[in-house]
Design a protein around this motif. Structure first.
Motif, PDB file in Angstrom:
ATOM      1  N   UNK A  42       0.820  -1.217   0.000  1.00 36.26           N
ATOM      2  CA  UNK A  42       0.000   0.000   0.000  1.00 36.26           C
ATOM      3  C   UNK A  42       0.852   1.265   0.000  1.00 36.26           C
ATOM      4  N   UNK A  43       2.157   1.133   0.255  1.00 39.25           N
ATOM      5  CA  UNK A  43       3.054   2.296   0.223  1.00 39.25           C
ATOM      6  C   UNK A  43       3.466   2.628  -1.210  1.00 39.25           C
TER       7      UNK A  43
ATOM      8  N   UNK B 182      -8.089   6.199   5.072  1.00 43.41           N
ATOM      9  CA  UNK B 182      -7.246   5.091   4.630  1.00 43.41           C
ATOM     10  C   UNK B 182      -6.569   4.377   5.785  1.00 43.41           C
ATOM     11  N   UNK B 183      -6.326   5.087   6.897  1.00 46.76           N
ATOM     12  CA  UNK B 183      -5.505   4.516   7.961  1.00 46.76           C
ATOM     13  C   UNK B 183      -6.242   3.371   8.665  1.00 46.76           C
ATOM     14  N   UNK B 184      -5.657   2.155   8.650  1.00 51.13           N
ATOM     15  CA  UNK B 184      -6.344   1.050   9.318  1.00 51.13           C
ATOM     16  C   UNK B 184      -6.261   1.126  10.842  1.00 51.13           C
TER      17      UNK B 184
ATOM     18  N   UNK C 114       1.662   2.464  12.520  1.00 44.60           N
ATOM     19  CA  UNK C 114       2.515   1.277  12.393  1.00 44.60           C
ATOM     20  C   UNK C 114       3.498   1.443  11.231  1.00 44.60           C
ATOM     21  N   UNK C 115       3.354   2.556  10.474  1.00 46.57           N
ATOM     22  CA  UNK C 115       4.331   2.831   9.440  1.00 46.57           C
ATOM     23  C   UNK C 115       4.133   2.094   8.141  1.00 46.57           C
ATOM     24  N   UNK C 116       2.913   1.733   7.789  1.00 51.74           N
ATOM     25  CA  UNK C 116       2.706   1.022   6.537  1.00 51.74           C
ATOM     26  C   UNK C 116       2.909   1.930   5.331  1.00 51.74           C
ATOM     27  N   UNK C 117       2.570   3.215   5.491  1.00 55.45           N
ATOM     28  CA  UNK C 117       2.827   4.174   4.424  1.00 55.45           C
ATOM     29  C   UNK C 117       1.741   4.293   3.384  1.00 55.45           C
ATOM     30  N   UNK C 118       0.608   3.667   3.625  1.00 60.45           N
ATOM     31  CA  UNK C 118      -0.451   3.759   2.609  1.00 60.45           C
ATOM     32  C   UNK C 118      -0.966   5.186   2.485  1.00 60.45           C
TER      33      UNK C 118
ATOM     34  N   UNK D 109       0.892   7.792   2.766  1.00 58.26           N
ATOM     35  CA  UNK D 109       1.912   8.540   2.036  1.00 58.26           C
ATOM     36  C   UNK D 109       1.668   8.412   0.544  1.00 58.26           C
ATOM     37  N   UNK D 110       1.362   7.170   0.135  1.00 59.51           N
ATOM     38  CA  UNK D 110       1.151   6.930  -1.280  1.00 59.51           C
ATOM     39  C   UNK D 110      -0.075   7.670  -1.791  1.00 59.51           C
ATOM     40  N   UNK D 111      -1.040   7.931  -0.894  1.00 64.73           N
ATOM     41  CA  UNK D 111      -2.298   8.514  -1.346  1.00 64.73           C
ATOM     42  C   UNK D 111      -2.345  10.023  -1.213  1.00 64.73           C
TER      43      UNK D 111
ATOM     44  N   UNK E  44       6.831   9.010   5.106  1.00 67.31           N
ATOM     45  CA  UNK E  44       7.028   7.826   5.934  1.00 67.31           C
ATOM     46  C   UNK E  44       8.495   7.799   6.334  1.00 67.31           C
TER      47      UNK E  44
ATOM     48  N   UNK F 235      11.259   5.569   4.862  1.00 64.58           N
ATOM     49  CA  UNK F 235      10.779   5.143   3.534  1.00 64.58           C
ATOM     50  C   UNK F 235      10.218   6.351   2.803  1.00 64.58           C
TER      51      UNK F 235
END
Lengths: 148, 953
Positions: free
Chosen positions: A48-49, B881-883, B904-908, B910-912, B920, B923
């Protein structure tokens, strides 16, 4: 290793999530599974990153193929739903690439769990062979010539 | 285990399941479903009295199905907590459908056991009129019966008929069954000194009378007619319900101490309240027949069915010999009226030597829409009643002496469906015709006659009494009503059910207690088609057609009032009861309640959801045994002497089905036994992994067989994995005990004629095939991850390794932790291991949890997302988006902000982020872009410069 006749070796970039596919790739290496040397891996915490821009950037820099791989939906994702976002974003990227004239066969996205090291090794070998058959993309040069 | 149960700091939630987990390390919120146990854990003394009275026998899972257990049970003798559990799928559909909550599955289960007196007690628990409801019920239970999905419903009503007749023939056995089993004094009601008046001795009134007397109130019943029973007595003809059968049920109620006053019409109900009665119940029924207001309807021979049947039931018969009778209507009352008229006229004709009457039923729809029960319609047709469909009356025509001589009718046709879903009949123009008629009987409904109620009691336009649906109290305080007076004409069971409800409320009213609210909705046990298929495969469905009820032949029955339908015989009833599919497992017969000294049983319990806040979680969900049916070469299931290691374990246990004796299915000790290792393990056709503890238990079992029976034992093994402390020594000891070890996979088991079992395998040491004919084969089957491991995995965010077991964080260095912080693994949930290893890992998991809780704080990874608040455009995309709900929107500052403790640093996000405002850490986009650039930079080129960013503050 097969050859398309002119000794072309593709460059492939793989964006792998830390918890599933990266772990599978790690295990594949530790287990000494035979893999083509053409894939360079960039680790991200979650599929998802993966910003679609990363994929375009990789092609723009000279990649002939790109892999995005994460955890199996449903439920395998370490971040519970990150892979769903990948699931929604990647078809969009696929459509976008085709509009840029990049064959959709050059882009692979999917799921490989931490327990599926052989599947990773198989993907590396099959995908490399496919991209090798497609030949060089050379998008970087095309872009530069357009700029000029 | 006992220590765990007794420890003050341990709360054991057995019979429970985790349904939801949220939060993060140190702060988990866990939802636990505590399944209804139906036995109060704190009250049950586990004396086991209930075991002997339970009529249900199901496979005992603890004994691997080698024995049965009752529906009320304890998993095994040493179980903690030791309280019993009732295995109940919910209320059986038959009980759920019945307005009286009749425990049909309960009394059917008792009939299977030939405990007819107990069955009668179960029936009487909810139904004071079994003699009636076994004969004339509309049996909605049968409509809902799951057996109907297989062939035809169980004949529930007729089973009740059988039990009731048996009970009245065996009064001594019944008296014994009804005797209090625990404390006779506790079951006697304390007199309350309160008085209740009941108006009307019908099913509703008498039910209320019974319930209130049993609660210790003083009850007087006033009845206008010279007989008790209401519509049961004067609305149902004798050939369907003999009056002496009904009278038995009424007498049982009167014997409880009810004061019944016949011929005692009440003119002013409210006046009773002034005459010393603390509460009044109105059960006046619906005794005023309805007629269509056409010309001639009030002629003397144009009468309502209610009046006609009442007169007939009281022995006042009109002269119907040779007469033409027309009954208008299509319900049960129309059938009853027609058949009663036929009997009256036939009996008169036979006595006086005249013509039989001609009786016809005229109905404005067709037989398909007719509400009458099928059996009643069939019987009427058999008896020679003529049916005219699509006919509606227009005028009752008199002769010169003002007696009825014709009925003018019109033909109808079916139009559009009305509110009831039935097609509305409409007259066909110009289709009028005339039928000869001496009598016209109107069977189109009846209404209450609320003349005894003052205007203060609210009634509807249909003259029915308005009541509160939970308490059945009318608009007048202390005045209650139920039955036909409230619903209009309905069935006996409806009146009984409503009577129970009214009595509960009246009891509360008389005791000045809060009035009861709506009754809790209990889940209904539903048998799906798959479950039925499973039952069929397990041989639990008895193939047998629905029982046929004997009927008196037509000529015999139309010339007398004899009962048309006979009772089932004892054998027929037991066989019919065997057809029951036992949907609910527990049949709710209530006999466990009768014998439970501490009164721990509560059949109304429901599941509870428990919300727990915990700091850490240990997942120790164990394993399941692999099913050896999947490899047919082992012939599992083809002979009872081919068993799994687990089954043998129960067979050899002192608490098992044989008390620890090792016996074949014939009950003889075996002379030779083969044990086959690695069945389903280390096998590419099943599980590739080694199940790890089977070698050791197989050796133990070989020792037990040798020790207890002295039989010859053959062990077919691939490798003997005796890896633990003292294990190899045990193996050596067994070699000295004379066990034959054959190295090589046991390949095949064949069941020979005569029952011997031939085991064939490879003998790798001798390089040839080995073969042994034995009496018993033990398969050391594989273990596997539980079938619902995927559910647990997604609840706790766990990964699973290739073998299906939960994945540890690192196979060598972090074998107890998982990739979710604060969640640890112990035992076979993580992978096959034996008891010492399990205990060791469990101790480690406990220590890690304690270390986590003891510190009181957690160290989190620095890989978190941060928002550059200057760039944030406040679009809020990231928030949804954040789970982990780690991003919140700060309204005052119009920016999104990340809670670093939750991220938790998944970064989803960031991508959006369209403004590229979120980064992130470790990353960052720049870092990843640089990696991509770096990949394609030639070695001789300048190195890519990676800026070390300072992000956030």
């Amino acid at each position: 290793m097969s050859d398309n006749g002119n000794g072309f070796e593709p460059r492939i970039v793989g964006f792998l999530c830390n918890w599933c596919t990266y772990a599978a790739a790690d295990t594949a290496g530790v287990s000494r599974m035979k893999q083509e040397p053409n894939v360079d891996i960039i680790r991200v915490m979650c599929s998802g990153r993966v910003d679609p821009v990363f994929i375009l950037k990789a092609f723009a820099e000279g990649a002939d193929g790109v892999i995005v791989s994460g955890c199996h939906p449903p439920g395998d994702c370490h971040y519970s739903t990150g892979n769903y976002k990948t699931f929604r974003r990647m078809p969009m990227v696929e459509a976008l690439l085709q509009q840029y004239g990049i064959e959709k066969e050059r882009f692979h996205w999917g799921w490989i769990s931490g327990a599926e090291a052989p599947k990773w090794a198989r993907l590396v070998n099959d995908f490399t062979e496919k991209v090798r058959d497609l030949g060089p993309l050379d998008w970087k040069r095309q872009l530069q010539s357009k700029e000029e | 285990m006992m220590d765990v149960g007794r420890h003050p700091n341990i709360t054991l939630l057995s019979y429970s399941e985790v349904e939801g987990v949220s939060g993060y390390v140190g702060n988990f919120d866990v939802q636990v479903r505590r399944k209804a146990r139906y036995v109060d854990e704190d009250v049950c003394t586990s004396c086991g009295e209930c075991l002997d009275v339970c009529p249900i026998h199901v496979e005992d899972a603890f004994n691997e199905g080698l024995s049965t257990r009752p529906a009320i049970y304890r998993a095994f003798a040493q179980a903690i907590p030791s309280a019993f559990v009732i295995d109940k799928q919910g209320v059986a559909p038959c009980r759920s459908a019945c307005p009286t909550d009749q425990r049909a599955q309960g009394y059917i289960a008792l009939i299977r056991e030939r405990r007819f007196a107990d069955a009668f007690r179960t029936i009487k628990e909810d139904n004071p009129f079994p003699s009636v409801c076994g004969r004339v019920c509309n049996h909605v239970c049968e409509t809902e019966c799951s057996r109907g999905k297989v062939d035809e419903p169980v004949s529930i009503m007729r089973l009740k008929h059988f039990v009731t007749e048996w009970a009245y023939d065996h009064p001594e056995e019944v008296a014994e069954a009804f005797e209090p089993k625990i404390d006779a004094d506790a079951e006697k009601p304390e007199p309350t000194g309160k008085k209740a008046a009941i108006v009307g001795a019908g099913p509703a009134g008498l039910t209320v009378a019974q319930d209130l007397v049993l609660k210790g109130h003083e009850v007087t019943v006033f009845e206008a007619l010279p007989v008790a029973g209401g519509m049961m007595r004067v609305g149902i003809p004798d050939y369907r319900l003999p009056p002496d059968a009904l009278q038995r049920d009424i007498d049982a109620i009167i014997d409880m101490g009810v004061d019944l006053r016949l011929n005692h019409p009440v003119e002013d109900v409210l006046g009773l309240k002034d005459n010393g009665y603390d509460a009044v119940f109105v059960g006046i029924g619906a005794h005023r027949g309805v007629k269509v207001p056409i010309e001639g309807v009030e002629l003397p021979q144009s009468i309502s069915a209610v009046d006609f049947l009442r007169d007939a039931n009281l022995g006042h018969y009109p002269d119907l010999m040779g007469k033409k009778v027309i009954v208008l209507g299509g319900g049960d009352v129309a059938m009853d009226s027609a058949c009663t008229a036929l009997r009256i006229g036939t009996m008169q004709a036979r006595e006086r030597g005249g013509e039989a009457p001609e009786v016809r039923v005229a109905y404005r729809r067709t037989d398909e829409q007719m509400p009458a029960q099928e059996a009643e319609f069939r019987q009427a047709e058999e008896e020679g009643i003529i049916f005219d469909w699509l006919v509606s009356p227009v005028e009752v025509v008199p002769d010169e002496e003002d007696n009825v001589c014709h009925l003018r009718c019109t033909r109808m046709e079916l139009g559009e469906p009305d509110e009831s879903g039935r097609r509305r009949p409409v007259p066909v123009e110009g289709s009028e015709f005339v039928l000869d008629a001496d009598y016209v009987i109107w069977a189109i409904g009846a209404r209450p006659d609320p003349i005894c109620l003052s205007e203060e009691v609210e009634c509807t336009l249909q003259d029915t009494v308005v009541v509160d649906e939970n308490t059945m109290m009318t608009s007048m305080d202390g005045v209650f009503a139920a039955g036909d007076a409230v619903t209009g004409m309905a069935f006996v069971v409806d009146a009984i059910g409503a009577g129970h409800k009214a009595a509960r409320a009246m009891d509360a009213y008389l005791r000045n207690e809060p009035m009861p609210g709506p009754e809790p909705e209990l889940p209904v046990a539903e048998l799906t088609d798959e479950m039925i298929a499973e039952k069929r495969a397990a041989g639990e469905i008895v193939d047998r057609p629905r029982a046929c009820v004997p009927e008196v032949d037509v000529d015999g029955r139309i010339g007398s009032w004899c009962e048309v339908c006979g009772a089932l015989t004892e054998e027929e009833a037991v066989a019919e009861a065997m057809r029951c599919l036992q949907c609910g497992i527990c049949s709710e017969c209530n006999h466990c309640v009768h014998v439970c000294g501490p009164q721990a049983i509560n059949h109304q319990m429901t599941d509870e959801i428990l919300e727990l806040s915990v700091g850490g979680v240990v997942v120790a969900t164990g394993f399941e045994m692999w099913d050896p049916h999947q490899l047919p070469q082992y012939s599992y299931g083809k002979s009872p002497n081919i068993m799994t290691g687990m089954e043998f374990e129960r067979l050899s246990s002192a608490g098992g089905p044989t008390g620890g004796e090792i016996l074949t299915a014939d009950g003889e000790p075996p002379e030779s036994v083969a044990i086959i290792h690695c069945v389903g393990s280390r096998d590419h056709n099943a599980h590739k992994y080694c199940s790890r503890f089977c070698c050791m238990y197989s050796l133990k079992q070989a020792h037990l067989v040798r020790d207890k029976t002295g039989a010859e034992v053959y062990e077919f093994y691939m490798d003997m994995r005796t890896f633990g402390k003292g294990y190899e020594e045990f193996y050596e000891r067994l070699q000295e005990e004379g066990i034959t070890f054959v190295r090589g996979r046991g390949a095949e088991v064949e069941v020979l004629k005569g029952g011997k079992l031939r085991v064939k395998g490879d003998d790798a040491d001798l390089g040839r095939l080995a073969q042994a004919d034995v009496d018993m084969v033990i398969l050391s089957t594989a273990i596997e991850a539980p079938h619902d491991a995927d559910r647990i995995a997604s609840l706790f965010g766990l990964g699973r390794s290739e073998d299906g077991f939960f994945a540890e964080a690192h196979p060598k260095l972090r074998p107890v932790e998982t990739n979710t912080d604060g969640v640890f693994l112990a035992g076979n949930a993580q992978g096959p291991k034996d008891v010492p290893d399990t205990v060791g890992q469990a101790g480690a998991a406990a220590s890690m949890t304690l270390a986590l809780l003891d510190k009181g704080e957690v160290t989190i990874s620095p890989q978190v997302a941060v928002v550059d608040e200057e760039l944030c455009s406040a679009c809020k995309t990231c928030i949804s988006l954040c789970p982990y709900d780690a991003i919140s929107f700060i309204e005052e500052e119009d920016v999104a902000r990340v809670n670093e403790a939750l991220c938790k640093g998944c970064g989803t996000c960031v991508a959006a982020c369209p403004a590229e405002a979120i980064t992130a850490k470790h990353f960052t986009t720049r870092q990843i872009m640089a990696q991509i650039e770096g990949l394609f930079r030639m070695p001789e080129e300048e190195p890519v410069e990676v800026e070390v960013e300072r992000v956030g503050s």
